[in-house]
Write a protein that holds these residues in place. Structure first.
Motif, PDB file in Angstrom:
ATOM      1  N   SER A  14      -0.009  -4.051   2.554  1.00 48.26           N
ATOM      2  CA  SER A  14      -0.470  -5.152   3.409  1.00 48.26           C
ATOM      3  C   SER A  14      -1.043  -4.610   4.711  1.00 48.26           C
ATOM      4  O   SER A  14      -2.135  -5.027   5.148  1.00 48.26           O
ATOM      5  CB  SER A  14       0.683  -6.109   3.699  1.00 48.26           C
ATOM      6  OG  SER A  14       0.291  -7.117   4.590  1.00 48.26           O
ATOM      7  N   LEU A  15      -0.322  -3.661   5.331  1.00 45.60           N
ATOM      8  CA  LEU A  15      -0.801  -3.068   6.581  1.00 45.60           C
ATOM      9  C   LEU A  15      -2.042  -2.218   6.337  1.00 45.60           C
ATOM     10  O   LEU A  15      -2.989  -2.233   7.138  1.00 45.60           O
ATOM     11  CB  LEU A  15       0.304  -2.222   7.219  1.00 45.60           C
ATOM     12  CG  LEU A  15       0.007  -1.622   8.595  1.00 45.60           C
ATOM     13  CD1 LEU A  15      -0.376  -2.711   9.590  1.00 45.60           C
ATOM     14  CD2 LEU A  15       1.206  -0.839   9.104  1.00 45.60           C
ATOM     15  N   GLN A  16      -2.047  -1.516   5.221  1.00 42.34           N
ATOM     16  CA  GLN A  16      -3.209  -0.684   4.879  1.00 42.34           C
ATOM     17  C   GLN A  16      -4.454  -1.553   4.691  1.00 42.34           C
ATOM     18  O   GLN A  16      -5.546  -1.219   5.180  1.00 42.34           O
ATOM     19  CB  GLN A  16      -2.925   0.100   3.596  1.00 42.34           C
ATOM     20  CG  GLN A  16      -4.009   1.097   3.220  1.00 42.34           C
ATOM     21  CD  GLN A  16      -3.689   1.791   1.908  1.00 42.34           C
ATOM     22  OE1 GLN A  16      -3.403   1.140   0.899  1.00 42.34           O
ATOM     23  NE2 GLN A  16      -3.715   3.113   1.920  1.00 42.34           N
ATOM     24  N   LYS A  17      -4.299  -2.662   4.017  1.00 40.48           N
ATOM     25  CA  LYS A  17      -5.412  -3.592   3.809  1.00 40.48           C
ATOM     26  C   LYS A  17      -5.898  -4.147   5.144  1.00 40.48           C
ATOM     27  O   LYS A  17      -7.109  -4.256   5.383  1.00 40.48           O
ATOM     28  CB  LYS A  17      -4.959  -4.728   2.879  1.00 40.48           C
ATOM     29  CG  LYS A  17      -6.050  -5.726   2.552  1.00 40.48           C
ATOM     30  CD  LYS A  17      -5.524  -6.804   1.613  1.00 40.48           C
ATOM     31  CE  LYS A  17      -6.612  -7.821   1.304  1.00 40.48           C
ATOM     32  NZ  LYS A  17      -6.092  -8.908   0.396  1.00 40.48           N
ATOM     33  N   LYS A  18      -4.947  -4.499   5.998  1.00 36.65           N
ATOM     34  CA  LYS A  18      -5.296  -5.030   7.321  1.00 36.65           C
ATOM     35  C   LYS A  18      -6.076  -4.003   8.137  1.00 36.65           C
ATOM     36  O   LYS A  18      -7.107  -4.324   8.745  1.00 36.65           O
ATOM     37  CB  LYS A  18      -4.017  -5.432   8.053  1.00 36.65           C
ATOM     38  CG  LYS A  18      -4.229  -5.966   9.473  1.00 36.65           C
ATOM     39  CD  LYS A  18      -2.892  -6.374  10.087  1.00 36.65           C
ATOM     40  CE  LYS A  18      -3.059  -6.929  11.502  1.00 36.65           C
ATOM     41  NZ  LYS A  18      -3.440  -5.882  12.452  1.00 36.65           N
ATOM     42  N   LEU A  19      -5.585  -2.764   8.135  1.00 32.66           N
ATOM     43  CA  LEU A  19      -6.249  -1.715   8.921  1.00 32.66           C
ATOM     44  C   LEU A  19      -7.628  -1.401   8.364  1.00 32.66           C
ATOM     45  O   LEU A  19      -8.579  -1.171   9.117  1.00 32.66           O
ATOM     46  CB  LEU A  19      -5.381  -0.454   8.952  1.00 32.66           C
ATOM     47  CG  LEU A  19      -4.060  -0.578   9.714  1.00 32.66           C
ATOM     48  CD1 LEU A  19      -3.260   0.708   9.612  1.00 32.66           C
ATOM     49  CD2 LEU A  19      -4.301  -0.922  11.175  1.00 32.66           C
ATOM     50  N   ASN A  20      -7.753  -1.391   7.042  1.00 30.44           N
ATOM     51  CA  ASN A  20      -9.056  -1.124   6.425  1.00 30.44           C
ATOM     52  C   ASN A  20     -10.068  -2.203   6.796  1.00 30.44           C
ATOM     53  O   ASN A  20     -11.245  -1.913   7.029  1.00 30.44           O
ATOM     54  CB  ASN A  20      -8.923  -1.036   4.907  1.00 30.44           C
ATOM     55  CG  ASN A  20      -8.234   0.250   4.467  1.00 30.44           C
ATOM     56  OD1 ASN A  20      -8.189   1.228   5.222  1.00 30.44           O
ATOM     57  ND2 ASN A  20      -7.690   0.254   3.268  1.00 30.44           N
ATOM     58  N   SER A  21      -9.600  -3.445   6.835  1.00 29.81           N
ATOM     59  CA  SER A  21     -10.503  -4.542   7.189  1.00 29.81           C
ATOM     60  C   SER A  21     -10.862  -4.519   8.682  1.00 29.81           C
ATOM     61  O   SER A  21     -11.916  -5.011   9.078  1.00 29.81           O
ATOM     62  CB  SER A  21      -9.865  -5.886   6.825  1.00 29.81           C
ATOM     63  OG  SER A  21      -8.737  -6.146   7.635  1.00 29.81           O
TER      64      SER A  21
END
Length: 558
Positions: free
Chosen positions: A174-181
């Protein structure tokens, strides 16, 4: 143990109340009379999904209540955990409202369906004829092994570690997806911050620039007026200061004659001193005023930079630009902090995965240890059911990834004929063979994982004759160990029951309802005879039925 079941407004049941006893109880009736409806209603107690189609009268709520004797089951900690009123005779109720919403209660305390399921899975197990499909399902096959293992510490520990692993994994992704976006946005934020930092904007700078530009734009006018003022004050041949000083001398010459004149002379002296200061400052101001077009251009260029930033970011002041810079810096800082947090999650994920792997391996080892005993126990039951030549094996294969039940995948291999290789049971077993295999499994598991009540709903599909008698004997044996309720269409099984309930339809004011009654003696003999020969019951059928009932205490598998 299930003591009673009360049903209101469910399917074609208007109102029904049944009392149960320990041991082996059979339920029979004509096709379509509603035997399996009882199981459906009981399913609501187990937390199954409620459908609006269950209502007999759609204007009223559906109501199902079951009473259980739980004094011999260690459930005190469960009731304490969920702050429920513990009673040895516990009532579980499910209500379904006409709008489809449902409510569940344990001893009149409202509970969630999850709590309801957690409780009832410790009290009762229902096996229906369509449950043969479970043999094809990976979770069921593992559950068979785990139930036979009995020791749930290893599975419990694995589930705990797996849950923590999935929780960390979810947070990580979830955090990885947020940071990528956000990564592209961060580049923009940093670009804006860099622009604003290089601009070196200062609070109130815009107002100061605008004031300076206005001052310098009028420098000639300001300098001219300051010069004229200075000249009037002190530089002209006739100037204010000289004239006032003359007035002061005049007053000084006559001040000794009058106190008021003396006072006026003193005041004039003060005014002259103040005017000298003013004249001096006017002269200094004149000297500082510079007519400098180049400086005006530079100041206007600086103001244009500020205006450009304001237009670019749709803001109206330097203060707002500085707030934007601060806000974006906070976002960048938070992003960098979350990147560090992601690295921590990654470390935790690696560590958690190692713990899950270790726990899964221990669970798998325990499962493998009991496989020979489980295979033998199931084969023994199958032999009792007339399948002496059967081969039954269980394989445990390791899966590529973790699942809720570990890293194992169980395969049930089966062969009913000598010399034939054992293959996946769902590929080769007939309906009757599947029924007997499921009965053997349920019998073994009910002995290992104690459940006070087991319900079989027409799992005798595809069997008859001597096999049916063997199935009845096995059920009779199970009934000596726990409460067993069996819905059946076979007389050989029905005759083995200690209690016999008969389900039938009755018409009331052009509406058909399901009813149930306990049958004994001649009535029971007649019902079993009817199951054997159809509606036209012969004397021979009655005699055979009586013999079946009288021989129910003789359990002979050979």
């Amino acid at each position: 143990m299930l003591l009673s079941l009360q049903i209101e407004n469910y399917a074609i049941i208007k109102s029904l109340s049944i009392d149960f006893d320990k041991g082996f109880t059979v339920v029979t009736g004509e096709t379509g009379a509603g035997k399996s409806i009882l199981v459906g209603a009981l399913g609501l107690i187990l937390g199954q999904r409620a459908e609006s189609a269950i209502f007999h009268d759609k204007s009223k709520k559906c109501f199902v209540e079951a009473q259980f004797d739980i004094k011999n089951i260690d459930l005190a900690s469960f009731f304490k955990k969920y702050n429920l009123d513990y009673q040895e005779n516990t009532f579980i109720r499910r209500e379904v409202l006409p709008n489809g919403k449902s409510r569940a209660f344990v001893n009149d305390s409202p509970v969630t369906l999850q709590i309801l399921k957690e409780l009832t899975e410790k009290l009762i197990d229902i096996h229906s004829q369509h449950h043969y499909l479970l043999l094809q399902q990976h979770p069921f096959r593992l559950k068979v092994i785990d139930d036979f293992l009995g020791d749930n510490r290893f599975l419990g520990e694995y589930k705990k570690e797996y849950s923590e692993f999935k929780d960390i994994e979810e947070k990580y992704h979830s955090l990885q997806k947020k940071l990528n976006s956000e990564r592209q946005e961060v580049s923009y934020w940093e670009y804006v911050i860099n622009e604003l930092e290089n601009a070196n904007l200062q609070p109130n700078e815009q107002e100061e620039l605008e004031n300076k530009i206005e001052f310098l734009s009028n420098a000639t006018l300001i300098k001219t007026n300051l010069h004229e003022a200075t000249a009037i004050m002190s530089e002209n041949e006739v100037n204010v200061l000289e004239m006032l000083q003359k007035v002061a001398r005049n007053c000084q010459q006559i001040s000794s004659y009058n106190a008021n004149i003396q006072n006026l002379e003193s005041r004039l002296s003060s005014v002259i001193t103040e005017l000298k200061d003013i004249s001096y400052e006017l002269a200094n101001l004149e000297d500082t005023v510079e007519v400098n077009p180049e400086l005006i251009d530079r100041l206007r260029e600086r103001l244009d930079i500020i205006f450009t930033f304001q237009q670019k970011h749709r803001l109206s002041s330097v203060q707002e630009l500085l707030q934007l810079q601060e806000k974006m810096q906070e976002k960048v800082n938070r992003f960098l902090e979350e990147e560090e947090q992601l690295q921590e999650f990654e470390k935790e994920l690696v560590s958690s995965k190692e713990r899950v792997a270790k726990s899964a391996k221990l669970l798998s080892e325990q499962r493998k240890k009991v496989l020979p005993s489980l295979e033998k126990a199931i084969l023994d039951k199958l032999h009792l059911l007339g399948m002496q030549k059967t081969t039954f094996n269980i394989l445990l294969n390791e899966t590529a990834s973790f699942g809720e039940l570990g890293i194992d995948e169980a395969v049930f291999l089966f062969s009913a004929n000598p010399g034939s290789p054992a293959v996946e049971i769902e590929k080769v077993a007939s309906g009757g063979e599947i029924s007997r295999v499921m009965l053997a499994i349920k019998s073994v598991i009910s002995e290992s994982a104690f459940l006070p009540t087991v319900v079989f709903d027409e799992i005798d599909t595809g069997i008859s004759g001597d096999t049916a008698s063997r199935v009845g004997n096995l059920m009779r044996q199970i009934g000596t160990q726990r409460q067993l309720i069996v819905i059946t269409h076979l007389p050989q099984i029905a005759a083995k029951g200690e209690l016999h309930y008969y389900v039938y339809k009755e018409v009331e004011e052009k509406h058909t309802f399901t009813s149930i009654k306990k049958i004994e003696d001649k009535e029971r003999i007649y019902e079993i005879a009817k199951m054997m020969s159809g509606k036209n019951v012969s004397a021979a059928a009655l005699e055979a039925a009586q013999e079946l009932i009288e021989s129910r205490n003789v359990i002979n598998f050979f």
